[in-house]
Write a protein that holds these residues in place. Structure first.
Motif, PDB file in Angstrom:
ATOM      1  N   LYS A 126     -20.209  -6.397   4.736  1.00  0.00           N
ATOM      2  CA  LYS A 126     -20.415  -8.354   4.991  1.00  0.00           C
ATOM      3  C   LYS A 126     -19.086  -8.030   6.464  1.00  0.00           C
ATOM      4  CE  LYS A 126     -19.280 -11.051   2.028  1.00  0.00           C
ATOM      5  NZ  LYS A 126     -18.549 -11.556   0.700  1.00  0.00           N
ATOM      6  N   PRO A 127     -19.136  -9.274   7.147  1.00  0.00           N
ATOM      7  CA  PRO A 127     -18.768  -9.421   8.622  1.00  0.00           C
ATOM      8  C   PRO A 127     -17.562  -9.172   8.043  1.00  0.00           C
ATOM      9  CG  PRO A 127     -20.478 -10.447   8.221  1.00  0.00           C
ATOM     10  CD  PRO A 127     -20.528  -9.977   6.972  1.00  0.00           C
ATOM     11  N   GLY A 128     -16.435  -8.313   8.526  1.00  0.00           N
ATOM     12  CA  GLY A 128     -14.969  -8.442   8.539  1.00  0.00           C
ATOM     13  C   GLY A 128     -14.462  -8.317   7.256  1.00  0.00           C
ATOM     14  N   PHE A 129     -15.256  -6.987   6.152  1.00  0.00           N
ATOM     15  CA  PHE A 129     -15.018  -6.750   4.924  1.00  0.00           C
ATOM     16  C   PHE A 129     -14.802  -4.771   5.166  1.00  0.00           C
ATOM     17  CE2 PHE A 129     -15.735  -8.926   0.897  1.00  0.00           C
ATOM     18  CZ  PHE A 129     -15.324 -10.065   1.710  1.00  0.00           C
ATOM     19  N   ARG A 130     -13.957  -4.446   4.951  1.00  0.00           N
ATOM     20  CA  ARG A 130     -13.702  -3.018   5.096  1.00  0.00           C
ATOM     21  C   ARG A 130     -13.258  -2.177   3.376  1.00  0.00           C
ATOM     22  NH1 ARG A 130      -9.507  -1.134   9.535  1.00  0.00           N
ATOM     23  NH2 ARG A 130      -9.387   0.161   8.408  1.00  0.00           N
ATOM     24  N   PHE A 131     -13.686  -1.017   3.819  1.00  0.00           N
ATOM     25  CA  PHE A 131     -12.023  -0.426   2.346  1.00  0.00           C
ATOM     26  C   PHE A 131     -11.300  -0.216   2.633  1.00  0.00           C
ATOM     27  CE2 PHE A 131     -16.600   1.081   2.036  1.00  0.00           C
ATOM     28  CZ  PHE A 131     -16.900   1.266   0.603  1.00  0.00           C
ATOM     29  N   ARG A 132     -10.098  -0.329   2.533  1.00  0.00           N
ATOM     30  CA  ARG A 132      -8.686  -0.352   2.477  1.00  0.00           C
ATOM     31  C   ARG A 132      -7.849   0.128   1.486  1.00  0.00           C
ATOM     32  NH1 ARG A 132      -8.470  -4.730   6.865  1.00  0.00           N
ATOM     33  NH2 ARG A 132     -10.510  -5.517   6.406  1.00  0.00           N
ATOM     34  N   GLU A 133      -7.323   0.616   2.054  1.00  0.00           N
ATOM     35  CA  GLU A 133      -6.386   1.462   1.064  1.00  0.00           C
ATOM     36  C   GLU A 133      -4.467   0.665   0.839  1.00  0.00           C
ATOM     37  OE1 GLU A 133      -4.837   5.142   2.041  1.00  0.00           O
ATOM     38  OE2 GLU A 133      -4.105   6.235  -0.025  1.00  0.00           O
ATOM     39  N   ILE A 134      -4.598   0.495  -0.665  1.00  0.00           N
ATOM     40  CA  ILE A 134      -3.299   0.024  -0.046  1.00  0.00           C
ATOM     41  C   ILE A 134      -2.100   0.539  -1.712  1.00  0.00           C
ATOM     42  CG2 ILE A 134      -2.638  -1.614  -1.824  1.00  0.00           C
ATOM     43  CD1 ILE A 134      -4.955  -3.710  -0.403  1.00  0.00           C
ATOM     44  N   THR A 135      -1.212   1.036  -1.825  1.00  0.00           N
ATOM     45  CA  THR A 135      -0.310   1.120  -2.687  1.00  0.00           C
ATOM     46  C   THR A 135       0.307  -0.157  -3.185  1.00  0.00           C
ATOM     47  OG1 THR A 135      -1.296   3.078  -1.948  1.00  0.00           O
ATOM     48  CG2 THR A 135       0.895   2.890  -3.689  1.00  0.00           C
ATOM     49  N   LEU A 136       0.624  -0.124  -4.676  1.00  0.00           N
ATOM     50  CA  LEU A 136       1.035  -1.316  -4.891  1.00  0.00           C
ATOM     51  C   LEU A 136       2.247  -0.343  -5.978  1.00  0.00           C
ATOM     52  CD1 LEU A 136      -0.598  -3.706  -6.158  1.00  0.00           C
ATOM     53  CD2 LEU A 136       0.240  -4.058  -4.416  1.00  0.00           C
ATOM     54  N   THR A 137       3.577  -0.279  -6.086  1.00  0.00           N
ATOM     55  CA  THR A 137       4.399   0.405  -6.554  1.00  0.00           C
ATOM     56  C   THR A 137       4.925  -0.205  -7.951  1.00  0.00           C
ATOM     57  OG1 THR A 137       4.712   2.025  -4.717  1.00  0.00           O
ATOM     58  CG2 THR A 137       6.680   1.881  -6.940  1.00  0.00           C
ATOM     59  N   SER A 138       5.739   0.022  -9.130  1.00  0.00           N
ATOM     60  CA  SER A 138       6.461  -0.724  -9.397  1.00  0.00           C
ATOM     61  C   SER A 138       7.725  -0.134  -9.767  1.00  0.00           C
ATOM     62  CB  SER A 138       6.087  -0.292 -11.075  1.00  0.00           C
ATOM     63  OG  SER A 138       6.101   0.798 -11.305  1.00  0.00           O
TER      64      SER A 138
END
Lengths: 216, 91
Positions: A126-138
């Motif tokens: 989709k336009p503007g969509f891409r794979f992104r890597e996110i890290t959420l930490t506790s």
């Protein structure tokens, strides 16, 4: 690396099944290098394996400890029914993802499982969509329980859903991890969707989970 | 032990352990302890004419692990099972 033909000959000469031949060799020489690609640092490897097994046993995971300790120590032999009678030698693996011998195989399985999905998404992006890597930490509180992990996963779900509340066609998969020698629970996320600012995501993450660290 | 008393019984198989990884394991043969309930110990090996060294002994009996993933049983029991043991004979 085991020469199956020679092993069978020797086992027959001694009057023992191939399994016992392998057991004897394990006992005398240490673990067999079944495929010839195993780092033969046997003592260190066995010691570490024993330490991990002790931790599993302390946490009432005895069958798993058993499997882990016996990874590749036994094998099945198969023979084709066809005219050529091919002989196959198949070690019995523990298939635990933290086993150095089994982790690469598990990795290959995961790649095989998710690769078609990723390719399909990429091919109709989709336009503007891409794979992104996110890290959420506790926050590291020095201990970790299944309940904490469940809550952590729920908070990730809520955070992503909240961040994408008016967006369709987004998705995410993630894997929880702890630090190398600590209980620092965090999640590595492959996110497919539009741009999210780190600041905005961190604010949502803090509001939902109370934790602060976000990396994109 | 008489031949009659040995009939129908599988013996203990004994191998001599090599001192290095490059040497082969030497099969010493099949032996019968004085009683089916006894395991071979160093003194018995000496009596049988075994010289100093380390030996691996396999007791007769069922296979320890017919299933690929057996249910519980602490792993220590497997390593201590009497199916296999190591006997050292000193001078």
């Amino acid at each position: 690396m085991i020469n199956v033909g020679l092993a069978e000959e020797q086992a027959a000469l001694w009057g023992v099944p191939l399994r016992d031949w392998m057991e004897l060799n394990n006992r005398v020489y240490g673990k067999e290098d079944v495929f010839g690609d195993f780092d033969l640092d046997i003592e260190a490897n066995e010691k570490w394996r024993g330490e991990v097994a002790d931790v599993l046993i302390e946490n009432k995971l005895v069958p798993r400890a058993n499997r882990f300790l016996q990874c590749s120590r036994y094998a099945h032999t198969y023979q084709c029914k066809g005219p050529q009678k091919h002989k196959l030698f198949s070690p019995i693996y523990c298939d635990l993802r933290f086993c150095p011998q089994c982790a690469p195989r598990q990795f290959a399985r995961l790649v095989k499982k998710y690769e078609p999905i990723l390719k399909s998404v990429e091919s109709s992006a989709k336009p503007g969509f891409r794979f992104r890597e996110i890290t959420l930490t506790s926050r590291n509180v020095g201990s970790l329980s299944p309940l904490q992990v469940n809550e952590f996963n729920l908070e990730i779900k809520k955070t992503l859903k909240f961040s994408m509340r008016k967006v369709t066609g987004w998705g995410a998969i993630w894997c929880d991890e702890v630090g190398f020698d600590n209980t620092n629970l965090h999640a590595h996320i492959i996110f497919y969707g539009p741009y999210i600012s780190q600041k905005e995501l961190a604010r949502t993450w803090k509001k939902i989970s109370g934790h602060q660290v976000v990396w994109i | 032990m008489t031949e009659d008393s040995q009939r129908g019984r599988e013996g203990y198989k004994i191998w001599r352990n090599p001192s290095t990884r490059t040497e082969p394991i030497v099969y010493m043969g099949e032996f019968y302890p004085p009683s089916p309930e006894l395991f071979f110990v160093a003194a018995e090996l000496v009596a049988l004419g075994f010289g100093p060294g380390v030996y691996t002994v396999r007791a007769p009996g069922p296979e320890p692990r017919p299933e690929p993933r057996p249910e519980p049983g602490p792993n220590r029991l497997i390593s201590q099972a009497p199916k296999w043991h190591t006997v050292q004979v000193f001078k």
